[in-house]
Scaffold this motif. Structure first.
Motif, PDB file in Angstrom:
ATOM      1  N   MET A   1       0.851  -1.157   0.000  1.00  0.00           N
ATOM      2  CA  MET A   1       0.000   0.000   0.000  1.00  0.00           C
ATOM      3  C   MET A   1       0.895   1.217   0.000  1.00  0.00           C
ATOM      4  O   MET A   1       1.673   1.439   0.910  1.00  0.00           O
ATOM      5  CB  MET A   1      -0.886  -0.094   1.245  1.00  0.00           C
ATOM      6  N   SER A   2       0.764   2.025  -0.986  1.00  0.00           N
ATOM      7  CA  SER A   2       1.643   3.174  -1.111  1.00  0.00           C
ATOM      8  C   SER A   2       1.124   4.390  -0.358  1.00  0.00           C
ATOM      9  O   SER A   2       1.899   5.181   0.148  1.00  0.00           O
ATOM     10  CB  SER A   2       1.850   3.514  -2.580  1.00  0.00           C
TER      11      SER A   2
ATOM     12  N   ALA B   1     -10.067 -12.184   1.845  1.00  0.00           N
ATOM     13  CA  ALA B   1      -9.668 -13.051   0.738  1.00  0.00           C
ATOM     14  C   ALA B   1      -9.159 -14.414   1.197  1.00  0.00           C
ATOM     15  O   ALA B   1      -9.222 -15.389   0.445  1.00  0.00           O
ATOM     16  CB  ALA B   1      -8.597 -12.354  -0.100  1.00  0.00           C
ATOM     17  N   ASP B   2      -8.676 -14.520   2.427  1.00  0.00           N
ATOM     18  CA  ASP B   2      -8.209 -15.794   2.971  1.00  0.00           C
ATOM     19  C   ASP B   2      -9.254 -16.465   3.852  1.00  0.00           C
ATOM     20  O   ASP B   2      -8.945 -17.417   4.566  1.00  0.00           O
ATOM     21  CB  ASP B   2      -6.908 -15.587   3.742  1.00  0.00           C
TER      22      ASP B   2
ATOM     23  N   GLY C   1      -4.285  -4.717  -2.442  1.00  0.00           N
ATOM     24  CA  GLY C   1      -4.174  -3.343  -1.973  1.00  0.00           C
ATOM     25  C   GLY C   1      -5.521  -2.701  -1.672  1.00  0.00           C
ATOM     26  O   GLY C   1      -5.587  -1.532  -1.326  1.00  0.00           O
ATOM     27  N   TYR C   2      -6.615  -3.481  -1.785  1.00  0.00           N
ATOM     28  CA  TYR C   2      -7.950  -2.933  -1.541  1.00  0.00           C
ATOM     29  C   TYR C   2      -8.229  -2.833  -0.049  1.00  0.00           C
ATOM     30  O   TYR C   2      -7.858  -3.713   0.726  1.00  0.00           O
ATOM     31  CB  TYR C   2      -9.024  -3.820  -2.163  1.00  0.00           C
ATOM     32  N   PRO C   3      -8.927  -1.781   0.368  1.00  0.00           N
ATOM     33  CA  PRO C   3      -9.353  -1.699   1.768  1.00  0.00           C
ATOM     34  C   PRO C   3     -10.455  -2.726   2.023  1.00  0.00           C
ATOM     35  O   PRO C   3     -11.289  -2.989   1.155  1.00  0.00           O
ATOM     36  CB  PRO C   3      -9.882  -0.272   1.904  1.00  0.00           C
ATOM     37  N   LEU C   4     -10.445  -3.303   3.204  1.00  0.00           N
ATOM     38  CA  LEU C   4     -11.471  -4.275   3.595  1.00  0.00           C
ATOM     39  C   LEU C   4     -12.579  -3.561   4.362  1.00  0.00           C
ATOM     40  O   LEU C   4     -12.327  -2.548   5.020  1.00  0.00           O
ATOM     41  CB  LEU C   4     -10.840  -5.377   4.445  1.00  0.00           C
ATOM     42  N   PRO C   5     -13.797  -4.089   4.329  1.00  0.00           N
ATOM     43  CA  PRO C   5     -14.922  -3.415   4.992  1.00  0.00           C
ATOM     44  C   PRO C   5     -14.953  -3.591   6.507  1.00  0.00           C
ATOM     45  O   PRO C   5     -15.890  -3.165   7.170  1.00  0.00           O
ATOM     46  CB  PRO C   5     -16.145  -4.057   4.337  1.00  0.00           C
ATOM     47  N   GLY C   6     -13.940  -4.232   7.065  1.00  0.00           N
ATOM     48  CA  GLY C   6     -13.847  -4.431   8.508  1.00  0.00           C
ATOM     49  C   GLY C   6     -12.439  -4.854   8.861  1.00  0.00           C
ATOM     50  O   GLY C   6     -11.593  -5.025   7.981  1.00  0.00           O
TER      51      GLY C   6
END
Length: 150
Positions: A1-2, A114-115, A60-65
Motif C-alpha cells: 500500500m503506497s 480473501a483468505d 491493496g484494496y481496503p477491507l470493509p472491517g
C-alpha cells in the motif's frame, strides 16, 4: 500500500477497558466463555486500526472491517476451547512484529477477507494479550499435537 487511507470503521472504544490484560491462556478462555464471539487481532492496536483499518495485502484494496481470528471454537472441533484458542494464537503469531501486538475484541461480522478470515466492525477492544500467553499457547498446542491417538 503506497498511500495511507482512512476507512470508516465504527469503533466504540479506542483502547481496552482500563488497561485490561489477559495474562494467561486461561484468562483468554474465560473471556471467550463470557462474551461468546471473541476475536483476536494482531496490529498496532485499536487506536491505529480505527484510522487505518485492514487492507488486502495482495490487491491493496481496503477491507470493509478489521481482519480477525475467531476464538470461539467451531462446532466440529472436539478438543475444547482452550486448545482452539491456543491453536489460533499459535497460527497467528507470524503476524507479531515490531509494533504489532495481540489484542482481544468483540464486533459485528460483516464479511470475509480473501483468505476466509472474518471481518468485523463495531469493534469493542476488551484486553491486550500478555507476551507470556503466546508461549503458553505454543506449549498447550504442541502438547495437543503430540497426543497419543491409540
Amino acid at each position: 500500500m503506497s498511500a495511507q487511507h482512512t476507512i470508516d470503521l465504527p469503533v466504540t472504544e479506542r483502547q481496552p477497558a482500563a488497561g485490561a490484560l489477559a495474562r494467561t491462556l486461561d484468562d483468554v478462555v474465560a473471556l471467550q466463555r463470557r462474551v461468546g464471539a471473541l476475536y483476536l487481532r494482531i496490529s498496532e492496536g485499536p487506536e491505529t486500526d480505527a484510522v487505518v483499518g485492514s487492507w488486502d495485502a495482495e490487491s491493496g484494496y481496503p477491507l470493509p472491517g478489521l481482519a480477525v481470528w475467531p476464538l470461539a471454537a467451531e462446532p466440529w472441533w472436539p478438543a475444547g476451547p482452550a486448545v482452539w484458542i491456543a491453536r489460533q494464537l499459535v497460527q497467528s503469531s507470524y503476524l507479531l512484529g515490531d509494533r504489532k501486538r495481540p489484542w482481544l475484541l468483540t464486533g459485528t461480522e460483516v464479511g470475509r477477507g480473501a483468505d476466509g478470515e472474518p471481518l468485523v466492525t463495531n469493534v469493542t477492544p476488551l484486553a491486550d494479550v500478555a507476551p507470556g500467553v503466546s508461549l503458553e499457547a505454543q506449549s498447550a498446542y504442541a502438547a495437543w499435537r503430540c497426543r497419543d491417538f491409540r
